[in-house]
Design an enzyme around this catalytic site. Sequence first.
Site, PDB file in Angstrom:
ATOM      1  N   THR A 146       0.835  -1.193   0.000  1.00  0.00           N
ATOM      2  CA  THR A 146       0.000   0.000   0.000  1.00  0.00           C
ATOM      3  C   THR A 146       0.875   1.250   0.000  1.00  0.00           C
ATOM      4  O   THR A 146       1.844   1.335   0.741  1.00  0.00           O
ATOM      5  CB  THR A 146      -0.904   0.020   1.249  1.00  0.00           C
ATOM      6  OG1 THR A 146      -1.608  -1.217   1.323  1.00  0.00           O
ATOM      7  CG2 THR A 146      -1.886   1.166   1.185  1.00  0.00           C
ATOM      8  N   GLY A 188       3.798  -2.943   8.423  1.00  0.00           N
ATOM      9  CA  GLY A 188       4.206  -3.036   9.824  1.00  0.00           C
ATOM     10  C   GLY A 188       5.714  -3.132   9.996  1.00  0.00           C
ATOM     11  O   GLY A 188       6.451  -3.437   9.056  1.00  0.00           O
ATOM     12  N   GLU A 215     -30.845   9.081  25.857  1.00  0.00           N
ATOM     13  CA  GLU A 215     -32.129   9.757  25.604  1.00  0.00           C
ATOM     14  C   GLU A 215     -33.161   8.805  25.007  1.00  0.00           C
ATOM     15  O   GLU A 215     -33.908   9.168  24.098  1.00  0.00           O
ATOM     16  CB  GLU A 215     -31.918  10.994  24.724  1.00  0.00           C
ATOM     17  CG  GLU A 215     -31.110  12.067  25.451  1.00  0.00           C
ATOM     18  CD  GLU A 215     -30.911  13.344  24.654  1.00  0.00           C
ATOM     19  OE1 GLU A 215     -31.386  13.406  23.512  1.00  0.00           O
ATOM     20  OE2 GLU A 215     -30.275  14.262  25.187  1.00  0.00           O
TER      21      GLU A 215
HETATM   22  C1  LIG Z   1      -4.926  -1.968  10.373  1.00  0.00           C
HETATM   23  C2  LIG Z   1      -4.382  -1.959   8.976  1.00  0.00           C
HETATM   24  C3  LIG Z   1      -3.210  -2.646   8.709  1.00  0.00           C
HETATM   25  C4  LIG Z   1      -2.661  -2.623   7.424  1.00  0.00           C
HETATM   26  N1  LIG Z   1      -1.485  -3.270   7.188  1.00  0.00           N
HETATM   27  C5  LIG Z   1      -0.906  -3.181   5.971  1.00  0.00           C
HETATM   28  C6  LIG Z   1       0.377  -3.792   5.706  1.00  0.00           C
HETATM   29  O1  LIG Z   1       0.977  -4.442   6.561  1.00  0.00           O
HETATM   30  N2  LIG Z   1       0.919  -3.647   4.466  1.00  0.00           N
HETATM   31  C7  LIG Z   1       0.297  -2.944   3.481  1.00  0.00           C
HETATM   32  O2  LIG Z   1       0.837  -2.835   2.367  1.00  0.00           O
HETATM   33  N3  LIG Z   1      -0.921  -2.352   3.697  1.00  0.00           N
HETATM   34  C8  LIG Z   1      -1.532  -2.460   4.917  1.00  0.00           C
HETATM   35  N4  LIG Z   1      -2.753  -1.845   5.147  1.00  0.00           N
HETATM   36  C9  LIG Z   1      -3.364  -1.051   4.092  1.00  0.00           C
HETATM   37  C10 LIG Z   1      -4.536  -1.758   3.402  1.00  0.00           C
HETATM   38  O3  LIG Z   1      -4.089  -2.888   2.664  1.00  0.00           O
HETATM   39  C11 LIG Z   1      -5.184  -0.687   2.504  1.00  0.00           C
HETATM   40  O4  LIG Z   1      -5.726   0.325   3.347  1.00  0.00           O
HETATM   41  C12 LIG Z   1      -6.247  -1.311   1.625  1.00  0.00           C
HETATM   42  O5  LIG Z   1      -5.645  -2.064   0.582  1.00  0.00           O
HETATM   43  C13 LIG Z   1      -7.146  -0.243   0.995  1.00  0.00           C
HETATM   44  O6  LIG Z   1      -6.380   0.670   0.276  1.00  0.00           O
HETATM   45  P1  LIG Z   1      -6.536   2.266   0.524  1.00  0.00           P
HETATM   46  O7  LIG Z   1      -6.417   2.555   1.981  1.00  0.00           O
HETATM   47  O8  LIG Z   1      -5.575   2.952  -0.380  1.00  0.00           O
HETATM   48  O9  LIG Z   1      -8.020   2.607   0.113  1.00  0.00           O
HETATM   49  P2  LIG Z   1      -8.540   2.826  -1.380  1.00  0.00           P
HETATM   50  O10 LIG Z   1      -8.125   1.705  -2.239  1.00  0.00           O
HETATM   51  O11 LIG Z   1      -8.168   4.198  -1.827  1.00  0.00           O
HETATM   52  O12 LIG Z   1     -10.091   2.731  -1.141  1.00  0.00           O
HETATM   53  C14 LIG Z   1     -10.850   3.854  -0.634  1.00  0.00           C
HETATM   54  C15 LIG Z   1     -12.319   3.630  -0.979  1.00  0.00           C
HETATM   55  O13 LIG Z   1     -12.471   3.640  -2.396  1.00  0.00           O
HETATM   56  C16 LIG Z   1     -13.195   2.494  -2.830  1.00  0.00           C
HETATM   57  N5  LIG Z   1     -12.646   2.047  -4.118  1.00  0.00           N
HETATM   58  C17 LIG Z   1     -11.335   1.883  -4.411  1.00  0.00           C
HETATM   59  N6  LIG Z   1     -11.213   1.434  -5.669  1.00  0.00           N
HETATM   60  C18 LIG Z   1     -12.465   1.310  -6.173  1.00  0.00           C
HETATM   61  C19 LIG Z   1     -12.994   0.858  -7.414  1.00  0.00           C
HETATM   62  N7  LIG Z   1     -12.194   0.443  -8.398  1.00  0.00           N
HETATM   63  N8  LIG Z   1     -14.330   0.847  -7.559  1.00  0.00           N
HETATM   64  C20 LIG Z   1     -15.142   1.258  -6.550  1.00  0.00           C
HETATM   65  N9  LIG Z   1     -14.702   1.685  -5.354  1.00  0.00           N
HETATM   66  C21 LIG Z   1     -13.389   1.703  -5.175  1.00  0.00           C
HETATM   67  C22 LIG Z   1     -13.000   1.430  -1.738  1.00  0.00           C
HETATM   68  O14 LIG Z   1     -14.110   0.548  -1.686  1.00  0.00           O
HETATM   69  C23 LIG Z   1     -12.878   2.285  -0.471  1.00  0.00           C
HETATM   70  O15 LIG Z   1     -14.145   2.484   0.082  1.00  0.00           O
HETATM   71  C24 LIG Z   1      -3.324  -1.891   6.405  1.00  0.00           C
HETATM   72  C25 LIG Z   1      -4.530  -1.223   6.682  1.00  0.00           C
HETATM   73  C26 LIG Z   1      -5.053  -1.254   7.950  1.00  0.00           C
HETATM   74  C27 LIG Z   1      -6.350  -0.515   8.231  1.00  0.00           C
END
Ligand SMILES: Cc1cc2nc3c(=O)[nH]c(=O)nc-3n(C[C@H](O)[C@H](O)[C@H](O)COP(=O)(O)OP(=O)(O)OC[C@H]3O[C@@H](n4cnc5c(N)ncnc54)[C@H](O)[C@@H]3O)c2cc1C
Length: 271
Positions: A1, A40, A224
């Site tokens: 990511t 991580g 409430e």
């Molecule tokens: C606790 C935690 C631990 C994590 N650990 C790791 C790790 O160790 N290594 C790592 O690499 N990552 C890690 N992540 C990241 C995680 O893999 C990403 O947050 C996840 O892949 C989503 O990507 P993003 O945050 O960029 O969201 P986005 O991909 O930008 O998504 C945002 C929103 O847009 C929507 N969306 C995106 N694309 C589309 C589409 N084509 N069509 C319709 N809707 C869409 C999604 O449904 C979502 O609601 C972690 C995340 C969390 C919360």
Amino acid sequence: TELGHGTFVRGLETTATYDPKTKEFVLHSPTLTAYKWWPGGRKYYSVRFCATNYCIVMAQLYTSGKCHGIHSFIVQLRDEDTHMPLKGIKVGEIGAKLGMNGTNNGFLGFDHCNLIRSEPEPQILDYVTQQHKLFIGIATVHAFKLSADWLWNMYNNVTAELEAGDLDRLPELHALSCCLKAVTTSDAAECVERCRLACGGHGYMLASNLPLTYGLVTAACTYEGENTECVERCRLHGYMLASNLPLTYGLVTAACTYEGENTVLLLQTAR
Ligand SMILES: Cc1cc2nc3c(=O)[nH]c(=O)nc-3n(C[C@H](O)[C@H](O)[C@H](O)COP(=O)(O)OP(=O)(O)OC[C@H]3O[C@@H](n4cnc5c(N)ncnc54)[C@H](O)[C@@H]3O)c2cc1C
């Protein structure tokens, strides 16, 4: 990511440029959004067994000026003895999260060459599924505002009737206000959670303010008048008011049509 890309893996911005003369790959984060975000074990000040010395990096492979898409590279990040980051490696913590704060999720950037790559991309709100998540909430708030205004007006009228000794419409006011309280608070809590999910990983961060907002909004489902209890009271009054309900329903459902037919209003909001 990366900070700018999670689900959309093809959009990753980190570059690995192969130089045939030196037979080396040069890793680079051309923009802030190209920073690896979330993995991580990034913290350089964490205890040794938590610190990551090596990792597999996904990057766009460039050779002779041509992009060959995403490839994986095994990269040493830190000195094995000191665990300090090597030259050109930037690591750190991303900040407080909704939970799992025992896991030191961090960022990682590379600063080895100057190759810049940019590519126009659609905005996240361009996706119809994203619009669906948000516009339902925007349209619903108008419906709730109209209902609340209608109920507030009824409250003022019934209060005046009470002062004149007329208690007839008090049970109906009680039932309708209980119902509106339960529906609006539970719907609001669902909407905040939907917005949090719509922001992907960023919505999980305290910095998005959505976890705090959810904490405040979901509390209203309890205080409430606990929502289950509110609905129950509404149901009991419904039995008592059985003869009045068809009339009440007739009035309320008519509001779906007059002063802007609901489907038309929803479509206008969506546009
Ligand atoms: C606790 C935690 C631990 C994590 N650990 C790791 C790790 O160790 N290594 C790592 O690499 N990552 C890690 N992540 C990241 C995680 O893999 C990403 O947050 C996840 O892949 C989503 O990507 P993003 O945050 O960029 O969201 P986005 O991909 O930008 O998504 C945002 C929103 O847009 C929507 N969306 C995106 N694309 C589309 C589409 N084509 N069509 C319709 N809707 C869409 C999604 O449904 C979502 O609601 C972690 C995340 C969390 C919360």
